[in-house]
Write a protein that holds these residues in place. Sequence first.
Motif, PDB file in Angstrom:
ATOM      1  N   LEU A  16     -36.199 -59.665 -45.817  1.00 44.38           N
ATOM      2  CA  LEU A  16     -36.992 -60.006 -46.993  1.00 44.38           C
ATOM      3  C   LEU A  16     -37.573 -61.412 -46.885  1.00 44.38           C
ATOM      4  CD1 LEU A  16     -34.806 -58.354 -49.741  1.00 44.38           C
ATOM      5  CD2 LEU A  16     -37.212 -57.849 -49.292  1.00 44.38           C
ATOM      6  N   VAL A  17     -36.843 -62.327 -46.261  1.00 42.01           N
ATOM      7  CA  VAL A  17     -37.380 -63.672 -46.042  1.00 42.01           C
ATOM      8  C   VAL A  17     -38.586 -63.604 -45.112  1.00 42.01           C
ATOM      9  CG1 VAL A  17     -36.912 -65.908 -44.965  1.00 42.01           C
ATOM     10  CG2 VAL A  17     -35.240 -64.906 -46.540  1.00 42.01           C
ATOM     11  N   VAL A  18     -38.467 -62.847 -44.032  1.00 42.58           N
ATOM     12  CA  VAL A  18     -39.594 -62.687 -43.100  1.00 42.58           C
ATOM     13  C   VAL A  18     -40.777 -62.050 -43.807  1.00 42.58           C
ATOM     14  CG1 VAL A  18     -40.369 -61.527 -40.998  1.00 42.58           C
ATOM     15  CG2 VAL A  18     -38.097 -62.598 -41.078  1.00 42.58           C
ATOM     16  N   LEU A  19     -40.516 -61.022 -44.600  1.00 43.03           N
ATOM     17  CA  LEU A  19     -41.581 -60.369 -45.353  1.00 43.03           C
ATOM     18  C   LEU A  19     -42.250 -61.347 -46.305  1.00 43.03           C
ATOM     19  CD1 LEU A  19     -43.133 -57.884 -46.489  1.00 43.03           C
ATOM     20  CD2 LEU A  19     -41.196 -57.558 -48.043  1.00 43.03           C
ATOM     21  N   GLY A  20     -41.445 -62.089 -47.054  1.00 41.85           N
ATOM     22  CA  GLY A  20     -42.006 -63.027 -48.023  1.00 41.85           C
ATOM     23  C   GLY A  20     -42.869 -64.086 -47.389  1.00 41.85           C
ATOM     24  N   ARG A  21     -42.474 -64.569 -46.228  1.00 42.42           N
ATOM     25  CA  ARG A  21     -43.254 -65.611 -45.564  1.00 42.42           C
ATOM     26  C   ARG A  21     -44.597 -65.103 -45.049  1.00 42.42           C
ATOM     27  NH1 ARG A  21     -38.820 -69.243 -42.132  1.00 42.42           N
ATOM     28  NH2 ARG A  21     -37.788 -70.109 -43.997  1.00 42.42           N
ATOM     29  N   GLY A  22     -44.692 -63.802 -44.903  1.00 46.06           N
ATOM     30  CA  GLY A  22     -45.952 -63.237 -44.433  1.00 46.06           C
ATOM     31  C   GLY A  22     -46.905 -62.834 -45.544  1.00 46.06           C
ATOM     32  N   LEU A  23     -46.471 -62.961 -46.793  1.00 44.21           N
ATOM     33  CA  LEU A  23     -47.315 -62.549 -47.907  1.00 44.21           C
ATOM     34  C   LEU A  23     -48.317 -63.632 -48.265  1.00 44.21           C
ATOM     35  CD1 LEU A  23     -44.643 -60.904 -50.248  1.00 44.21           C
ATOM     36  CD2 LEU A  23     -46.287 -59.739 -48.758  1.00 44.21           C
ATOM     37  N   ARG A  24     -49.478 -63.207 -48.723  1.00 41.39           N
ATOM     38  CA  ARG A  24     -50.523 -64.139 -49.124  1.00 41.39           C
ATOM     39  C   ARG A  24     -51.212 -63.607 -50.380  1.00 41.39           C
ATOM     40  NH1 ARG A  24     -48.094 -66.268 -45.794  1.00 41.39           N
ATOM     41  NH2 ARG A  24     -48.751 -67.488 -43.954  1.00 41.39           N
ATOM     42  N   GLY A  25     -51.683 -64.533 -51.212  1.00 35.81           N
ATOM     43  CA  GLY A  25     -52.520 -64.175 -52.354  1.00 35.81           C
ATOM     44  C   GLY A  25     -51.871 -63.188 -53.297  1.00 35.81           C
ATOM     45  N   ASP A  26     -52.613 -62.138 -53.648  1.00 35.88           N
ATOM     46  CA  ASP A  26     -52.139 -61.148 -54.603  1.00 35.88           C
ATOM     47  C   ASP A  26     -50.946 -60.357 -54.083  1.00 35.88           C
ATOM     48  OD1 ASP A  26     -54.142 -61.910 -56.322  1.00 35.88           O
ATOM     49  OD2 ASP A  26     -55.503 -60.271 -55.778  1.00 35.88           O
ATOM     50  N   GLY A  27     -50.745 -60.380 -52.785  1.00 39.09           N
ATOM     51  CA  GLY A  27     -49.613 -59.656 -52.211  1.00 39.09           C
ATOM     52  C   GLY A  27     -48.283 -60.191 -52.700  1.00 39.09           C
ATOM     53  N   VAL A  28     -48.223 -61.496 -52.978  1.00 35.00           N
ATOM     54  CA  VAL A  28     -46.989 -62.096 -53.465  1.00 35.00           C
ATOM     55  C   VAL A  28     -46.615 -61.490 -54.817  1.00 35.00           C
ATOM     56  CG1 VAL A  28     -45.884 -64.229 -54.233  1.00 35.00           C
ATOM     57  CG2 VAL A  28     -47.361 -64.250 -52.208  1.00 35.00           C
ATOM     58  N   GLU A  29     -47.584 -61.469 -55.734  1.00 31.94           N
ATOM     59  CA  GLU A  29     -47.297 -60.936 -57.070  1.00 31.94           C
ATOM     60  C   GLU A  29     -46.948 -59.450 -57.011  1.00 31.94           C
ATOM     61  OE1 GLU A  29     -49.216 -60.670 -61.567  1.00 31.94           O
ATOM     62  OE2 GLU A  29     -50.339 -61.626 -59.937  1.00 31.94           O
ATOM     63  N   ARG A  30     -47.664 -58.689 -56.210  1.00 34.70           N
ATOM     64  CA  ARG A  30     -47.394 -57.252 -56.126  1.00 34.70           C
ATOM     65  C   ARG A  30     -45.983 -56.984 -55.618  1.00 34.70           C
ATOM     66  NH1 ARG A  30     -52.791 -56.919 -54.104  1.00 34.70           N
ATOM     67  NH2 ARG A  30     -51.984 -56.832 -51.974  1.00 34.70           N
ATOM     68  N   TRP A  31     -45.577 -57.676 -54.565  1.00 33.50           N
ATOM     69  CA  TRP A  31     -44.253 -57.452 -54.013  1.00 33.50           C
ATOM     70  C   TRP A  31     -43.152 -57.945 -54.952  1.00 33.50           C
ATOM     71  CZ3 TRP A  31     -42.173 -54.823 -50.015  1.00 33.50           C
ATOM     72  CH2 TRP A  31     -43.067 -54.279 -49.090  1.00 33.50           C
TER      73      TRP A  31
END
Length: 235
Positions: free
Chosen positions: A29-44
């Motif tokens: 989940l840390v790896v996933l979170g670090r790869g998120l950008r923009g609206d992807g953060v809120e969606r996840w």
Amino acid sequence: MGPVEDRFEAYGLSHWVLLVLIVAGSVLLVVLGRGLRGDGVERWCRAFAVVVLAFNVPLLVFRLMPGEWDVTESLPLHLCDLAWMVAAWALWTRRVTPHALLYFWGLTLTPQAIITPALDSPDFPHVNFIEFWGQHLLVIWAAAFLTWGIGMRPDWRGYWVSGGVTVTWGLAMLVFNEAAGTNYGFVSSKPENPSLLDLMGGWPTYLAVELVVGMAAWALLTWPWTRPREPVTAP
């Protein structure tokens, strides 16, 4: 007679599997979170909040049903119960206060529960086993995802607010336990299973020791994020 259900045993096979799953899931989940950008953060984040609620709310309703109701266990008054609610709040809103509570509770109190689990239950797939481990697993995963994944940070205000909320909860549980004959939060007596509280003296001494040790540990968990950084100068 039906088959005898295997009982959960601390540091048996299922316990080790869950410990590995908690660590591995946190890293992913840390790896996933670090790869998120923009609206992807809120969606996840909001999708994760929905998962936390979808897992815990039906179990809470189940515990409150007449056939399951037990005033000593059914109410969501342990800090680990409040932690999953705070996790959903923090994930949905990404606000500082719920994140601070999640950070401190999820990374100090919840790990105590999984290291010395107060779980007198049949092993997987019994509902008690699934509820206990799923609840704690999701809280730790949420804390890791928000802090090291998408970069939310605790600060000293969050430290003091979390300490105040926790002390207020503890005092409220002392009053409630006395009135209802319960032991939510283990503030009225120690759990029957071995725990770190066994090293802190009898009641009420262990409450004072727990508060001092806990606040010191939380301060150590806050300091790395808030300490002054030395400016980098060009050679």
